[in-house]
Design a protein around this motif. Structure first.
Motif, PDB file in Angstrom:
ATOM      1  N   ALA A  36      23.898  -1.803   8.121  1.00 41.30           N
ATOM      2  CA  ALA A  36      24.079  -3.130   7.847  1.00 41.30           C
ATOM      3  C   ALA A  36      23.370  -3.771   6.739  1.00 41.30           C
ATOM      4  CB  ALA A  36      23.692  -4.043   9.116  1.00 41.30           C
ATOM      5  N   GLU A  37      22.099  -3.220   6.347  1.00 38.86           N
ATOM      6  CA  GLU A  37      21.332  -3.571   5.339  1.00 38.86           C
ATOM      7  C   GLU A  37      21.876  -3.120   3.958  1.00 38.86           C
ATOM      8  OE1 GLU A  37      19.053  -5.801   4.837  1.00 38.86           O
ATOM      9  OE2 GLU A  37      19.066  -6.368   7.051  1.00 38.86           O
ATOM     10  N   ALA A  84       0.656  -1.116  -0.063  1.00 38.08           N
ATOM     11  CA  ALA A  84      -0.095  -0.003   0.068  1.00 38.08           C
ATOM     12  C   ALA A  84       0.940   1.300   0.032  1.00 38.08           C
ATOM     13  CB  ALA A  84      -1.053   0.061   1.111  1.00 38.08           C
ATOM     14  N   ALA A  85       1.868   1.369   0.818  1.00 34.22           N
ATOM     15  CA  ALA A  85       2.848   2.454   1.103  1.00 34.22           C
ATOM     16  C   ALA A  85       3.463   2.658  -0.543  1.00 34.22           C
ATOM     17  CB  ALA A  85       3.841   2.380   1.887  1.00 34.22           C
ATOM     18  N   PHE A  86       3.942   1.609  -1.165  1.00 29.79           N
ATOM     19  CA  PHE A  86       4.737   1.725  -2.261  1.00 29.79           C
ATOM     20  C   PHE A  86       3.859   2.156  -3.471  1.00 29.79           C
ATOM     21  CE2 PHE A  86       8.519  -1.124  -0.688  1.00 29.79           C
ATOM     22  CZ  PHE A  86       9.068  -0.129   0.020  1.00 29.79           C
ATOM     23  N   ALA A  87       2.616   1.878  -3.334  1.00 33.09           N
ATOM     24  CA  ALA A  87       1.544   2.254  -4.288  1.00 33.09           C
ATOM     25  C   ALA A  87       1.491   3.979  -4.447  1.00 33.09           C
ATOM     26  CB  ALA A  87       0.223   1.847  -4.119  1.00 33.09           C
ATOM     27  N   ASP A 124      15.921   9.171   3.921  1.00 34.41           N
ATOM     28  CA  ASP A 124      15.726   9.710   2.517  1.00 34.41           C
ATOM     29  C   ASP A 124      16.308   9.151   1.504  1.00 34.41           C
ATOM     30  OD1 ASP A 124      15.219  11.174   0.209  1.00 34.41           O
ATOM     31  OD2 ASP A 124      15.898  13.159   1.114  1.00 34.41           O
ATOM     32  N   LEU A 125      15.388   8.154   0.722  1.00 37.19           N
ATOM     33  CA  LEU A 125      15.920   7.556  -0.496  1.00 37.19           C
ATOM     34  C   LEU A 125      15.593   7.966  -1.884  1.00 37.19           C
ATOM     35  CD1 LEU A 125      15.298   3.958   0.815  1.00 37.19           C
ATOM     36  CD2 LEU A 125      17.307   5.129   1.055  1.00 37.19           C
ATOM     37  N   SER A 126      15.347   9.357  -1.559  1.00 41.19           N
ATOM     38  CA  SER A 126      14.786  10.032  -2.986  1.00 41.19           C
ATOM     39  C   SER A 126      15.908  10.183  -3.788  1.00 41.19           C
ATOM     40  CB  SER A 126      14.004  11.385  -2.670  1.00 41.19           C
ATOM     41  OG  SER A 126      14.962  12.118  -1.969  1.00 41.19           O
ATOM     42  N   GLY A 127      17.284   9.862  -3.488  1.00 43.96           N
ATOM     43  CA  GLY A 127      18.358  10.390  -4.367  1.00 43.96           C
ATOM     44  C   GLY A 127      19.335   9.328  -4.401  1.00 43.96           C
ATOM     45  N   PRO A 128      20.619   9.388  -5.202  1.00 43.52           N
ATOM     46  CA  PRO A 128      21.369   8.168  -5.003  1.00 43.52           C
ATOM     47  C   PRO A 128      22.100   7.982  -3.788  1.00 43.52           C
ATOM     48  CG  PRO A 128      22.201  10.216  -6.310  1.00 43.52           C
ATOM     49  CD  PRO A 128      20.821  10.346  -5.865  1.00 43.52           C
ATOM     50  N   VAL A 129      22.100   8.956  -2.740  1.00 38.73           N
ATOM     51  CA  VAL A 129      22.774   8.758  -1.572  1.00 38.73           C
ATOM     52  C   VAL A 129      21.780   8.523  -0.376  1.00 38.73           C
ATOM     53  CG1 VAL A 129      24.452  10.034   0.198  1.00 38.73           C
ATOM     54  CG2 VAL A 129      24.678  10.146  -2.279  1.00 38.73           C
ATOM     55  N   ALA A 130      21.752   7.477   0.275  1.00 42.07           N
ATOM     56  CA  ALA A 130      20.893   7.440   1.210  1.00 42.07           C
ATOM     57  C   ALA A 130      21.183   8.397   2.700  1.00 42.07           C
ATOM     58  CB  ALA A 130      20.951   5.960   1.957  1.00 42.07           C
ATOM     59  N   ALA A 167      14.828   0.511  -1.062  1.00 43.54           N
ATOM     60  CA  ALA A 167      13.599   0.562  -0.278  1.00 43.54           C
ATOM     61  C   ALA A 167      12.929  -0.808   0.110  1.00 43.54           C
ATOM     62  CB  ALA A 167      12.494   1.532  -0.985  1.00 43.54           C
ATOM     63  N   ARG A 168      12.941  -1.691  -1.088  1.00 48.89           N
ATOM     64  CA  ARG A 168      12.385  -2.874  -0.812  1.00 48.89           C
ATOM     65  C   ARG A 168      13.199  -3.975   0.191  1.00 48.89           C
ATOM     66  NH1 ARG A 168      11.772  -2.095  -6.338  1.00 48.89           N
ATOM     67  NH2 ARG A 168      13.727  -2.786  -6.814  1.00 48.89           N
ATOM     68  N   ARG A 169      14.457  -3.643   0.062  1.00 47.66           N
ATOM     69  CA  ARG A 169      15.311  -4.357   1.184  1.00 47.66           C
ATOM     70  C   ARG A 169      15.143  -4.019   2.576  1.00 47.66           C
ATOM     71  NH1 ARG A 169      21.557  -4.875   0.124  1.00 47.66           N
ATOM     72  NH2 ARG A 169      21.342  -6.000   2.148  1.00 47.66           N
ATOM     73  N   LEU A 170      14.980  -2.772   2.807  1.00 50.66           N
ATOM     74  CA  LEU A 170      14.565  -2.037   4.122  1.00 50.66           C
ATOM     75  C   LEU A 170      13.174  -2.522   4.536  1.00 50.66           C
ATOM     76  CD1 LEU A 170      16.383   1.205   3.940  1.00 50.66           C
ATOM     77  CD2 LEU A 170      17.132  -0.574   5.270  1.00 50.66           C
ATOM     78  N   ALA A 171      12.265  -2.424   3.547  1.00 54.95           N
ATOM     79  CA  ALA A 171      10.869  -2.549   4.019  1.00 54.95           C
ATOM     80  C   ALA A 171      10.753  -4.072   4.214  1.00 54.95           C
ATOM     81  CB  ALA A 171      10.027  -2.538   2.951  1.00 54.95           C
ATOM     82  N   ALA A 172      11.350  -4.854   3.666  1.00 53.01           N
ATOM     83  CA  ALA A 172      11.277  -6.327   4.049  1.00 53.01           C
ATOM     84  C   ALA A 172      12.148  -6.655   5.382  1.00 53.01           C
ATOM     85  CB  ALA A 172      12.156  -7.320   3.128  1.00 53.01           C
ATOM     86  N   ARG A 173      13.056  -5.895   5.858  1.00 53.61           N
ATOM     87  CA  ARG A 173      13.640  -5.919   7.074  1.00 53.61           C
ATOM     88  C   ARG A 173      13.172  -5.502   8.167  1.00 53.61           C
ATOM     89  NH1 ARG A 173      15.372  -6.537  11.424  1.00 53.61           N
ATOM     90  NH2 ARG A 173      17.421  -6.647  11.965  1.00 53.61           N
ATOM     91  N   PHE A 174      12.542  -4.105   8.043  1.00 53.64           N
ATOM     92  CA  PHE A 174      12.046  -3.235   8.940  1.00 53.64           C
ATOM     93  C   PHE A 174      10.583  -2.917   9.120  1.00 53.64           C
ATOM     94  CE2 PHE A 174      16.646  -2.449   8.546  1.00 53.64           C
ATOM     95  CZ  PHE A 174      16.786  -2.883   9.814  1.00 53.64           C
ATOM     96  N   TRP A 175       9.797  -3.213   8.135  1.00 55.04           N
ATOM     97  CA  TRP A 175       8.301  -3.077   8.227  1.00 55.04           C
ATOM     98  C   TRP A 175       7.681  -4.403   8.491  1.00 55.04           C
ATOM     99  CZ3 TRP A 175       7.323   0.629   3.454  1.00 55.04           C
ATOM    100  CH2 TRP A 175       7.657   1.805   3.534  1.00 55.04           C
ATOM    101  N   PRO A 176       6.555  -4.209   9.216  1.00 51.35           N
ATOM    102  CA  PRO A 176       6.064  -3.250  10.161  1.00 51.35           C
ATOM    103  C   PRO A 176       7.195  -2.665  11.182  1.00 51.35           C
ATOM    104  CG  PRO A 176       4.591  -4.950   9.875  1.00 51.35           C
ATOM    105  CD  PRO A 176       5.589  -5.530   9.555  1.00 51.35           C
ATOM    106  N   GLY A 177       7.353  -1.500  11.397  1.00 51.40           N
ATOM    107  CA  GLY A 177       8.269  -1.005  12.307  1.00 51.40           C
ATOM    108  C   GLY A 177       8.519   0.520  12.310  1.00 51.40           C
ATOM    109  N   PRO A 178       9.374   0.974  13.272  1.00 47.65           N
ATOM    110  CA  PRO A 178       9.608   2.465  13.518  1.00 47.65           C
ATOM    111  C   PRO A 178      10.720   2.882  12.247  1.00 47.65           C
ATOM    112  CG  PRO A 178      10.765   1.191  15.059  1.00 47.65           C
ATOM    113  CD  PRO A 178      10.114   0.116  14.250  1.00 47.65           C
TER     114      PRO A 178
END
Length: 320
Positions: A201-202, A67-70, A180-186, A78-89
């Motif tokens: 680590a991710e 729903a968020a990525f829609a 912020d992942l809107s650019g090439p540098v996180a 973003a997908r890696r972090l979502a898989a690891r930390f969502w749901p979460g803070p």
């Protein structure tokens, strides 16, 4: 009059959100002041209730990563972090999709949106039941201490919102990490409930963003220099404390304070984070009752959630 709702009254809270009303609800971090993120009037009401500047964007909450990525343009990070930390803070700032129906005011008119999937089971149930993305900053007056109980919400916003859904105390106690992942540098915009070390680590090293002044739109909430502030002035890195000061203790408390709130006797930054905002509120009230002149905060190490704790304390101590 603000309604205080029990978890069994969740359908009532969801119906109020769909109707464009404001509803505070618990997350694992702090209580959020929720509104339908697609409803311009409801979003504007959030800013009005908080006294929040419109250049300070809101985080949109969703029941799932799908729903968020829609609403935003995701990438491999973003997908890696979502898989690891969502749901979460964890909140991710990503480019807004052209098809997104999130109101422009929610994102402060920027080309990005801040999105999160909270872990609190009552929050996720509310998001599913409401069926709308929910824009939700912390449920307190702008710049003041964030709420971690329903009572904290009512103390600051009674009469300014339709209802508070009471889910008990929040477990994490500081806001979500914003990346912020809107650019090439996180870029780490706000330290919070997910430690920097876990993110790196991710996906590797993160750049750091500092607090900002002025009225240019921010990509994330929590970037103002003065924020999370009690009424009493806050003094950092306290190595001693005066009798006319309240003490925010971490580890064995310094002697001589007029009042003491213990973040963690054993020096646990996770426990300290969960008790931070409640402690600032209690010391502020106790200091006012005892006519104390300030709050002295003992040092907290800058590792794990200590980074988020110190970020909040520095903003609480900043000139107002």
């Amino acid at each position: 009059m603000t309604e205080l709702l029990t978890p069994e009254q969740l359908p009532r809270a969801a119906a109020l959100l769909r109707a464009g009303e404001l509803v505070a609800f618990p997350t694992e971090t702090v209580y959020g002041l929720g509104a339908d993120a697609r409803n311009a009037r409801a979003v504007a009401a959030v800013f009005a209730a908080k006294g929040r500047p419109s250049f300070n964007p809101l985080i949109s909450h969703f029941p799932s990563a799908e729903a968020a990525f829609a609403e935003v343009v995701d990438d491999e990070r973003a997908r890696r972090l979502a898989a690891r930390f969502w749901p979460g803070p964890l909140t991710l700032v990503l480019p807004r999709r052209a098809s997104s129906r999130i109101d422009a005011l929610t994102g402060a008119g920027l080309s990005t949106l801040a999105v999160r999937v909270p872990a609190h089971p009552l929050a996720r149930a509310l998001l599913r039941e409401a069926g709308v993305p929910v824009a939700a900053p912390s449920a307190n007056r702008s710049g003041q201490v964030s709420p971690t109980t329903a009572a904290h919400v009512l103390a600051g916003l009674e009469g300014r919102l339709a209802a508070v859904l009471d889910g008990g105390p929040c477990t994490v106690g500081v806001e979500s990490t914003v990346l912020d992942l809107s650019g090439p540098v996180a870029t780490l915009l706000r330290p919070g409930g997910v430690p920097r070390e876990a993110l790196e680590a991710e996906i590797g090293p993160l750049a750091l963003a500092g607090a900002t002044e002025g009225e240019a739109a921010r990509p994330s909430p929590g970037m103002l220099l003065s924020h999370y502030a009690p009424g009493l002035p806050v003094r950092l890195e306290a190595r001693e404390v005066a009798a006319d000061e309240a003490l925010l203790a971490f580890g064995p408390p310094l002697p001589g304070a007029g009042a003491v709130w213990q973040l963690s006797e054993r020096g646990d930054v996770v426990e300290a984070a969960s008790r931070l905002f409640a402690g600032l509120r209690w010391l502020d009230a106790e200091g006012d009752r005892l006519n104390l002149n300030g709050i002295a905060a003992m040092p907290v190490p800058e590792h794990g959630l200590g980074l988020a704790i110190n970020d909040r304390l520095r903003r609480a101590a900043a000139p107002r």
